[in-house]
Enzyme design. Structure first.
Site, PDB file in Angstrom:
ATOM      1  N   GLY A  84      -4.066   2.511  -3.486  1.00 47.49           N
ATOM      2  CA  GLY A  84      -3.989   2.402  -2.031  1.00 47.49           C
ATOM      3  C   GLY A  84      -2.744   3.098  -1.509  1.00 47.49           C
ATOM      4  O   GLY A  84      -1.784   3.318  -2.243  1.00 47.49           O
ATOM      5  N   TYR A 104      -4.379   0.587   7.991  1.00 45.25           N
ATOM      6  CA  TYR A 104      -4.337  -0.172   6.729  1.00 45.25           C
ATOM      7  C   TYR A 104      -5.040  -1.529   6.892  1.00 45.25           C
ATOM      8  O   TYR A 104      -5.819  -1.943   6.028  1.00 45.25           O
ATOM      9  CB  TYR A 104      -2.867  -0.358   6.355  1.00 45.25           C
ATOM     10  N   ILE A 135       4.859  -7.707  -1.924  1.00 38.25           N
ATOM     11  CA  ILE A 135       5.247  -7.740  -3.334  1.00 38.25           C
ATOM     12  C   ILE A 135       6.375  -6.713  -3.527  1.00 38.25           C
ATOM     13  O   ILE A 135       6.368  -5.664  -2.859  1.00 38.25           O
ATOM     14  CB  ILE A 135       4.024  -7.379  -4.238  1.00 38.25           C
TER      15      ILE A 135
HETATM   16  N1  CAA Z   1       6.850  -6.970  14.968  1.00 35.74           N
HETATM   17  C1  CAA Z   1       7.198  -6.765  16.265  1.00 35.74           C
HETATM   18  N2  CAA Z   1       7.814  -5.669  16.685  1.00 35.74           N
HETATM   19  C2  CAA Z   1       8.088  -4.726  15.776  1.00 35.74           C
HETATM   20  C3  CAA Z   1       7.748  -4.872  14.434  1.00 35.74           C
HETATM   21  C4  CAA Z   1       7.118  -6.051  14.035  1.00 35.74           C
HETATM   22  N3  CAA Z   1       6.757  -6.270  12.758  1.00 35.74           N
HETATM   23  N4  CAA Z   1       8.151  -3.762  13.783  1.00 35.74           N
HETATM   24  C5  CAA Z   1       8.703  -2.955  14.698  1.00 35.74           C
HETATM   25  N5  CAA Z   1       8.689  -3.532  15.893  1.00 35.74           N
HETATM   26  C6  CAA Z   1       9.206  -3.017  17.157  1.00 35.74           C
HETATM   27  C7  CAA Z   1      10.659  -2.590  17.041  1.00 35.74           C
HETATM   28  O1  CAA Z   1      11.528  -3.705  17.157  1.00 35.74           O
HETATM   29  C8  CAA Z   1      10.789  -1.613  18.212  1.00 35.74           C
HETATM   30  O2  CAA Z   1      10.858  -2.349  19.402  1.00 35.74           O
HETATM   31  P1  CAA Z   1      11.689  -1.795  20.672  1.00 35.74           P
HETATM   32  O3  CAA Z   1      11.079  -0.493  21.059  1.00 35.74           O
HETATM   33  O4  CAA Z   1      11.510  -2.857  21.701  1.00 35.74           O
HETATM   34  O5  CAA Z   1      13.105  -1.665  20.193  1.00 35.74           O
HETATM   35  C9  CAA Z   1       9.442  -0.917  18.188  1.00 35.74           C
HETATM   36  O6  CAA Z   1       8.536  -1.793  17.495  1.00 35.74           O
HETATM   37  C10 CAA Z   1       9.521   0.402  17.437  1.00 35.74           C
HETATM   38  O7  CAA Z   1       8.375   1.112  17.714  1.00 35.74           O
HETATM   39  P2  CAA Z   1       8.229   2.622  17.265  1.00 35.74           P
HETATM   40  O8  CAA Z   1       6.867   3.124  17.646  1.00 35.74           O
HETATM   41  O9  CAA Z   1       9.429   3.442  17.682  1.00 35.74           O
HETATM   42  O10 CAA Z   1       8.172   2.438  15.730  1.00 35.74           O
HETATM   43  P3  CAA Z   1       9.057   2.987  14.584  1.00 35.74           P
HETATM   44  O11 CAA Z   1       8.767   4.433  14.460  1.00 35.74           O
HETATM   45  O12 CAA Z   1      10.460   2.549  14.700  1.00 35.74           O
HETATM   46  O13 CAA Z   1       8.436   2.227  13.299  1.00 35.74           O
HETATM   47  C11 CAA Z   1       6.863   0.974  12.044  1.00 35.74           C
HETATM   48  C12 CAA Z   1       7.349   1.345  13.436  1.00 35.74           C
HETATM   49  C13 CAA Z   1       6.513   2.221  11.222  1.00 35.74           C
HETATM   50  C14 CAA Z   1       5.621   0.156  12.201  1.00 35.74           C
HETATM   51  C15 CAA Z   1       7.988   0.211  11.324  1.00 35.74           C
HETATM   52  O14 CAA Z   1       8.373  -0.867  12.135  1.00 35.74           O
HETATM   53  C16 CAA Z   1       7.525  -0.350   9.993  1.00 35.74           C
HETATM   54  O15 CAA Z   1       7.526   0.346   8.996  1.00 35.74           O
HETATM   55  N6  CAA Z   1       7.112  -1.632   9.953  1.00 35.74           N
HETATM   56  C17 CAA Z   1       6.625  -2.294   8.773  1.00 35.74           C
HETATM   57  C18 CAA Z   1       5.126  -2.240   8.729  1.00 35.74           C
HETATM   58  C19 CAA Z   1       4.625  -3.048   7.561  1.00 35.74           C
HETATM   59  O16 CAA Z   1       4.739  -4.260   7.546  1.00 35.74           O
HETATM   60  N7  CAA Z   1       4.102  -2.365   6.556  1.00 35.74           N
HETATM   61  C20 CAA Z   1       3.688  -3.022   5.372  1.00 35.74           C
HETATM   62  C21 CAA Z   1       3.878  -2.073   4.232  1.00 35.74           C
HETATM   63  S1  CAA Z   1       3.670  -2.888   2.669  1.00 35.74           S
HETATM   64  C22 CAA Z   1       2.052  -3.072   2.535  1.00 35.74           C
HETATM   65  O17 CAA Z   1       1.276  -2.641   3.321  1.00 35.74           O
HETATM   66  C23 CAA Z   1       1.639  -3.858   1.340  1.00 35.74           C
HETATM   67  C24 CAA Z   1       0.830  -4.998   1.739  1.00 35.74           C
HETATM   68  O18 CAA Z   1      -0.357  -4.976   1.532  1.00 35.74           O
HETATM   69  C25 CAA Z   1       1.478  -6.177   2.370  1.00 35.74           C
END
Ligand code: CAA
Length: 249
Positions: free
Chosen positions: A92, A155, A188
């Site tokens: 994945g 995803y 994980i």
């Molecule tokens: N909840 C609420 N708000 C969130 C957030 C969340 N989880 N994550 C980001 N934000 C908010 C930020 O605080 C920011 O807010 P402000 O504009 O008010 O400051 C805003 O979103 C940022 O938005 P952008 O569009 O500018 O986003 P970015 O380019 O900075 O990045 C993102 C956004 C790529 C989603 C990044 O936050 C990220 O990587 N998040 C994690 C996503 C995640 O959980 N992925 C899981 C990967 S692991 C996996 O998938 C394995 C599995 O099966 C569990």
């Protein structure tokens, strides 16, 4: 287990989770084959490294998003090792971004690799399992398939689809000794998770996990070993959460 050493095929078996699944399955007595993405030129080193650690594992190239590539990979496994008894659809990818920023290419890449792959791989092995009257298909979904995650419309959609596939196929093969299950890991400690920006992980994700830590790949591998076992014959069509209490269904 039957006299024959059962053959396990783990897609993405060199990855963060995949490698641990692989070594644990070898430890449990299975003959394990992994697939690797055709672009990965480290496979020979990986196989040699595994061998050095006492793990005799075969690796075949396979783009799980491509049906013909899956057919070729399984044909190679069949001719060199034997029929696949246990398929772990583990490969994945993520392409995390808010929906506003997501383009079609990043949508398609995730759907093809994380969901179309289930059809592409399972199609190669399911009929044989049914004919032989024994098989295990274990599909790796995610907590975010049922919970949703900020930045993961692609995803979460693919991972939700995984369990729909599991339930439908489980019905079709239940009478033939083949079980089909989903596991839904939470966060994980693999590269996929440690690639999340640290401030997001610390402030948004870890506080949601009652256990207060990331999961260990070995904890997920243990669940897969159980589902592959004889003792799990009555478990089918299930979606088993392994997420430290982050999301209780
Ligand atoms: N909840 C609420 N708000 C969130 C957030 C969340 N989880 N994550 C980001 N934000 C908010 C930020 O605080 C920011 O807010 P402000 O504009 O008010 O400051 C805003 O979103 C940022 O938005 P952008 O569009 O500018 O986003 P970015 O380019 O900075 O990045 C993102 C956004 C790529 C989603 C990044 O936050 C990220 O990587 N998040 C994690 C996503 C995640 O959980 N992925 C899981 C990967 S692991 C996996 O998938 C394995 C599995 O099966 C569990």
């Amino acid at each position: 287990m039957s006299d024959k050493q059962r053959v396990v095929l783990v897609t993405g078996g060199m990855g963060g989770l995949g490698e641990t699944i692989t070594t644990k399955m070898v430890d449990a007595g299975y003959k394990v084959v992994v697939t690797y993405s055709p672009g990965n030129n480290k496979h020979a080193d990986w196989v040699a490294d595994m061998k050095g650690k006492g793990y005799d594992v075969m690796a075949v190239p396979c783009d799980v998003a491509d049906f013909d590539s899956c057919a070729a990979a399984v044909a190679e496994v069949r001719s060199k090792v034997g029929e696949v008894d246990v398929l772990v659809n583990n490969a994945g990818i993520t392409r995390d971004m808010t929906f506003k920023k997501m383009d079609k290419a990043n949508w398609d890449a995730v759907i093809r690799t994380n969901l179309d792959s289930l059809f592409n791989m399972t199609k190669q092995v399911a009929d044989g399992m049914v004919e032989r009257g024994w098989g295990r298909i274990i599909n790796v979904s995610s907590v975010n398939g049922s919970k949703g995650a900020f930045g993961q419309t692609n995803y979460s959609a693919a991972k939700a689809g995984v369990h729909g596939f599991t339930k439908a196929l489980a019905l079709e093969v239940a009478r033939r000794g083949v079980t089909v299950n989903t596991i839904s890991p939470g966060y994980i400690g693999t590269k996929m998770v440690t690639a999340i920006p640290k401030e997001v992980l610390d402030s948004k994700i870890l506080p949601q996990i009652p256990l207060g830590r990331l999961g260990e790949p070995s904890e997920v591998a243990g669940l897969i070993i159980y589902l592959a076992s004889e003792e799990a014959a009555f478990v089918t069509g299930a979606n088993i959460a392994i997420n430290g209490g982050q999301h209780m269904q």
